[in-house]
Design an enzyme around this catalytic site. Sequence first.
Site, PDB file in Angstrom:
ATOM      1  N   LYS A 128       0.839  -1.201   0.000  1.00 60.50           N
ATOM      2  CA  LYS A 128       0.000   0.000   0.000  1.00 60.50           C
ATOM      3  C   LYS A 128       0.874   1.252   0.000  1.00 60.50           C
ATOM      4  CE  LYS A 128      -1.612  -1.432   3.858  1.00 60.50           C
ATOM      5  NZ  LYS A 128      -2.328  -1.730   5.120  1.00 60.50           N
TER       6      LYS A 128
ATOM      7  N   THR B 102      -7.035   9.835   8.698  1.00 59.16           N
ATOM      8  CA  THR B 102      -6.768   8.553   8.036  1.00 59.16           C
ATOM      9  C   THR B 102      -6.552   7.434   9.061  1.00 59.16           C
ATOM     10  OG1 THR B 102      -4.425   9.110   7.926  1.00 59.16           O
ATOM     11  CG2 THR B 102      -5.734   9.591   5.951  1.00 59.16           C
TER      12      THR B 102
ATOM     13  N   GLY C  91      -7.041   4.179  10.677  1.00 63.75           N
ATOM     14  CA  GLY C  91      -7.704   2.921  10.320  1.00 63.75           C
ATOM     15  C   GLY C  91      -7.873   2.661   8.833  1.00 63.75           C
ATOM     16  N   THR C  92      -7.156   3.398   7.997  1.00 62.45           N
ATOM     17  CA  THR C  92      -7.319   3.181   6.543  1.00 62.45           C
ATOM     18  C   THR C  92      -6.884   1.772   6.134  1.00 62.45           C
ATOM     19  OG1 THR C  92      -5.164   4.228   6.231  1.00 62.45           O
ATOM     20  CG2 THR C  92      -7.096   5.598   5.814  1.00 62.45           C
ATOM     21  N   GLY C  93      -5.789   1.300   6.736  1.00 65.41           N
ATOM     22  CA  GLY C  93      -5.274  -0.029   6.365  1.00 65.41           C
ATOM     23  C   GLY C  93      -6.220  -1.135   6.813  1.00 65.41           C
ATOM     24  N   CYS C  94      -6.783  -0.983   8.023  1.00 61.79           N
ATOM     25  CA  CYS C  94      -7.747  -1.975   8.539  1.00 61.79           C
ATOM     26  C   CYS C  94      -8.961  -2.032   7.612  1.00 61.79           C
ATOM     27  CB  CYS C  94      -8.205  -1.584   9.942  1.00 61.79           C
ATOM     28  SG  CYS C  94      -6.869  -1.368  11.121  1.00 61.79           S
TER      29      CYS C  94
HETATM   30  N1  LIG Z   1      -4.528  10.448   1.903  1.00 64.24           N
HETATM   31  C1  LIG Z   1      -4.951   9.404   1.183  1.00 64.24           C
HETATM   32  N2  LIG Z   1      -5.708   9.589   0.079  1.00 64.24           N
HETATM   33  C2  LIG Z   1      -6.147   8.551  -0.657  1.00 64.24           C
HETATM   34  N3  LIG Z   1      -5.860   7.264  -0.383  1.00 64.24           N
HETATM   35  C3  LIG Z   1      -5.097   7.012   0.702  1.00 64.24           C
HETATM   36  C4  LIG Z   1      -4.600   8.047   1.540  1.00 64.24           C
HETATM   37  N4  LIG Z   1      -3.883   7.489   2.564  1.00 64.24           N
HETATM   38  C5  LIG Z   1      -3.951   6.146   2.364  1.00 64.24           C
HETATM   39  N5  LIG Z   1      -4.657   5.849   1.244  1.00 64.24           N
HETATM   40  C6  LIG Z   1      -4.995   4.518   0.739  1.00 64.24           C
HETATM   41  O1  LIG Z   1      -5.583   3.811   1.839  1.00 64.24           O
HETATM   42  C7  LIG Z   1      -5.225   2.436   1.804  1.00 64.24           C
HETATM   43  C8  LIG Z   1      -4.491   2.088   3.091  1.00 64.24           C
HETATM   44  O2  LIG Z   1      -3.147   2.513   2.959  1.00 64.24           O
HETATM   45  P1  LIG Z   1      -2.200   2.987   4.130  1.00 64.24           P
HETATM   46  O3  LIG Z   1      -0.838   3.029   3.558  1.00 64.24           O
HETATM   47  O4  LIG Z   1      -2.759   4.238   4.737  1.00 64.24           O
HETATM   48  O5  LIG Z   1      -2.383   1.802   5.150  1.00 64.24           O
HETATM   49  P2  LIG Z   1      -1.938   1.706   6.641  1.00 64.24           P
HETATM   50  O6  LIG Z   1      -0.778   2.589   6.909  1.00 64.24           O
HETATM   51  O7  LIG Z   1      -1.803   0.262   6.928  1.00 64.24           O
HETATM   52  O8  LIG Z   1      -3.187   2.263   7.417  1.00 64.24           O
HETATM   53  P3  LIG Z   1      -3.479   2.223   8.999  1.00 64.24           P
HETATM   54  O9  LIG Z   1      -2.193   1.800   9.657  1.00 64.24           O
HETATM   55  O10 LIG Z   1      -3.902   3.618   9.299  1.00 64.24           O
HETATM   56  O11 LIG Z   1      -4.592   1.280   9.255  1.00 64.24           O
HETATM   57  C9  LIG Z   1      -4.395   2.271   0.521  1.00 64.24           C
HETATM   58  O12 LIG Z   1      -5.253   1.922  -0.535  1.00 64.24           O
HETATM   59  C10 LIG Z   1      -3.809   3.666   0.321  1.00 64.24           C
HETATM   60  O13 LIG Z   1      -3.423   3.889  -1.011  1.00 64.24           O
HETATM   61  C1  LIG Z   2      -6.414  -2.293  17.282  1.00 64.02           C
HETATM   62  C2  LIG Z   2      -5.708  -1.567  16.208  1.00 64.02           C
HETATM   63  N1  LIG Z   2      -5.411  -2.194  15.045  1.00 64.02           N
HETATM   64  C3  LIG Z   2      -4.792  -1.532  14.055  1.00 64.02           C
HETATM   65  C4  LIG Z   2      -4.421  -0.213  14.186  1.00 64.02           C
HETATM   66  C5  LIG Z   2      -3.683   0.501  13.065  1.00 64.02           C
HETATM   67  O1  LIG Z   2      -4.333   1.659  12.620  1.00 64.02           O
HETATM   68  P1  LIG Z   2      -3.589   3.084  12.545  1.00 64.02           P
HETATM   69  O2  LIG Z   2      -2.250   2.850  11.889  1.00 64.02           O
HETATM   70  O3  LIG Z   2      -4.479   3.958  11.740  1.00 64.02           O
HETATM   71  O4  LIG Z   2      -3.388   3.586  13.955  1.00 64.02           O
HETATM   72  C6  LIG Z   2      -4.726   0.422  15.411  1.00 64.02           C
HETATM   73  N2  LIG Z   2      -4.404   1.699  15.648  1.00 64.02           N
HETATM   74  N3  LIG Z   2      -5.367  -0.286  16.397  1.00 64.02           N
END
Ligand SMILES: Nc1ncnc2c1ncn2[C@@H]1O[C@H](COP(=O)(O)OP(=O)(O)OP(=O)(O)O)[C@@H](O)[C@H]1O
Ligand SMILES: Cc1ncc(COP(=O)(O)O)c(N)n1
Length: 268
Positions: free
Chosen positions: A173, A204, A206-209
């Site tokens: 990602k 942003t 929880g975007t990855g979750c």
């Molecule tokens: N500012 C943004 N605008 C559009 N898409 C985004 C943005 N930030 C993240 N994304 C998209 O969101 C999804 C999750 O990516 P990201 O790299 O943020 O994951 P992450 O770091 O594991 O997230 P988190 O740790 O917050 O749960 C991917 O599809 C990424 O391209």
């Molecule tokens: C329980 C749990 N699982 C996953 C994340 C990652 O999300 P983020 O990177 O946005 O803090 C989090 N903060 N908490």
Amino acid sequence: MKNVLTIAGSDSCGGAGIQADLKTFSALGTYGMSAITAVTAQNTTGVFMVKELDVETVAAQINCIYDDIEVHAVKIGMVSSSEIIETIGRCLMEKGARNIVVDPVMVSKSKYKLLRPEACAALVKVLLPLADVVTPNIPEAEELIKGSIGTVEDMKQAAREIYDMGPKNVIIKGGHLAGDAVDVLYDGRRMVLFEGPRIATRNTHGTGCTFSSAIAAYLARGYAMKEAVGAAKEYITTAIAHSLALGRGAGPTHHFYSLYKKAGLIHE
Ligand SMILES: Nc1ncnc2c1ncn2[C@@H]1O[C@H](COP(=O)(O)OP(=O)(O)OP(=O)(O)O)[C@@H](O)[C@H]1O
Ligand SMILES: Cc1ncc(COP(=O)(O)O)c(N)n1
């Protein structure tokens, strides 16, 4: 109705973890179930406390779901320790779990270590070979390959190296790079790029979750991997575009924007 299980940590402020996963499953028309690995006390500004559950409790949650209800897909998020990872791996193997999405959660956006550093090896050994798809962000991919990633070409190379660790598909990602939000999918043969506009917001959390849960929901609904990732990318982009400015830090994404809009609950 398709049933989707999340095995992850609880986020008290509801933006990430189990809470984000269940909202995503519901918004995408699937039935959500959960096995909690750890309880975190966190809000939009940071993580303040983590309490891991004991392995018997983790195993019991997973086993009693599989013993009673068909699970069409499972997403694994925060797994915390080697013991919990080994327990999850054993349970999923015994139950013949399918459509396994592994989000290798290591560090929160607020920089709190959600995976014990010594548990990274267990994650690679136990969970990556079970994964239909693994979805590291840039820092997680860097930790897995022990190298640095600064460009889309680097992301492709990282995807190849992580593929060799055993998952059937790898998505790197690109949320943490600058420019458009580009994600790379590699299935051992082809690289597919998913490009979305970068939305200028700090909300942003929880975007990855949310993204990995959306992939699991679409796999449960019968989408092929590439189509599931494409649909999940659309979902996360909309959820970020309408994210909520809650709290004093990074607010959460909006899971029900399209549904609320259609129901006339949102007046802009
Ligand atoms: N500012 C943004 N605008 C559009 N898409 C985004 C943005 N930030 C993240 N994304 C998209 O969101 C999804 C999750 O990516 P990201 O790299 O943020 O994951 P992450 O770091 O594991 O997230 P988190 O740790 O917050 O749960 C991917 O599809 C990424 O391209
Ligand atoms: C329980 C749990 N699982 C996953 C994340 C990652 O999300 P983020 O990177 O946005 O803090 C989090 N903060 N908490």
